[in-house]
Design an enzyme around this catalytic site. Structure first.
Site, PDB file in Angstrom:
ATOM      1  N   SER A   1       0.858  -1.182   0.000  1.00 48.72           N
ATOM      2  CA  SER A   1       0.000   0.000   0.000  1.00 48.72           C
ATOM      3  C   SER A   1       0.891   1.228   0.000  1.00 48.72           C
ATOM      4  O   SER A   1       2.000   1.194   0.532  1.00 48.72           O
ATOM      5  CB  SER A   1      -0.873   0.024   1.254  1.00 48.72           C
ATOM      6  OG  SER A   1      -1.543   1.267   1.380  1.00 48.72           O
TER       7      SER A   1
ATOM      8  N   TYR B   1      -2.902  -0.715   9.876  1.00 52.84           N
ATOM      9  CA  TYR B   1      -2.876  -1.035   8.451  1.00 52.84           C
ATOM     10  C   TYR B   1      -1.552  -0.585   7.835  1.00 52.84           C
ATOM     11  O   TYR B   1      -0.880  -1.355   7.146  1.00 52.84           O
ATOM     12  CB  TYR B   1      -4.053  -0.370   7.733  1.00 52.84           C
ATOM     13  CG  TYR B   1      -4.065  -0.630   6.247  1.00 52.84           C
ATOM     14  CD1 TYR B   1      -4.634  -1.787   5.740  1.00 52.84           C
ATOM     15  CD2 TYR B   1      -3.498   0.274   5.349  1.00 52.84           C
ATOM     16  CE1 TYR B   1      -4.644  -2.044   4.374  1.00 52.84           C
ATOM     17  CE2 TYR B   1      -3.499   0.031   3.986  1.00 52.84           C
ATOM     18  CZ  TYR B   1      -4.070  -1.131   3.502  1.00 52.84           C
ATOM     19  OH  TYR B   1      -4.071  -1.380   2.155  1.00 52.84           O
TER      20      TYR B   1
END
Length: 184
Positions: free
Chosen positions: A74, A87
């Site tokens: 990400s 995350y």
């Protein structure tokens, strides 16, 4: 056990294993102090531990003839946001795992790379945008490409990293974000 069973089934069905793509991902929109230990473990286990276990399970079959591992990280592995600390940490771990495996397995002719998607228009991000009015527009304003990404925007890089054209590319983490990360 589940990762090993998946790899074994793929190898039995196709006779070989030459590509593994790890695309696990989950997260919660919470400020760091509002995440429980259970939240942390659920996100780490889904995003990072499962990636490691699948890579480990694939190593033996890939070592036989060489192959490719593509981990989906990400852009939050490059910078942080206030609402996704676990995350971001898990996807940062995916990048570090990618670098370590690339270093360890290059001599076995296994290339390990990561794709770092930016803000991609998916069902998950659409539901988040509905909860946070104006967020979608903030992303568009900051993104040099002037739009959110589409899932198809990731395809070309995936094809390249899975092909023989990338046989001398290993240990990379490439953003696909319309220039968002380039803005600092």
């Amino acid at each position: 056990d589940q990762c090993q069973a998946m790899i074994d089934r793929a190898e039995a069905r196709f006779g070989t294993l030459d590509i593994l793509i790890n695309n696990a991902g989950t997260g919660l929109r919470k400020r760091p102090q509002d995440n429980s230990l259970e939240d942390w473990h659920m996100i780490m286990d889904t995003n990072l531990t499962s990636t490691f276990m699948c890579c480990k399970a694939a190593y033996g079959p890939l070592k036989k003839q060489g192959g490719k591992i593509i981990n989906i990280g990400s852009m939050l592995s490059i910078f942080g946001v206030s609402f996704a600390a676990p995350y971001g940490a898990s996807k940062g771990g995916v990048v570090q795992l990618t670098l370590s495996l690339a270093s360890a397995w290059a001599r076995d002719n296994i290339q390990v790379n990561a794709i770092l998607p930016g803000w991609i228009d998916t069902d998950l991000t659409r539901s988040g945008n509905e909860k946070y009015p104006g967020f979608r527009e903030q992303i568009i304003e900051r993104t040099p490409a002037g739009r959110w990404g589409q899932p198809e925007d990731l395809a070309g890089l995936g094809v390249f990293l899975a092909s023989a054209a990338s046989d001398f590319v290993t240990g990379t983490a490439i953003p696909v974000d319309g220039g968002y990360a380039a803005q600092g």
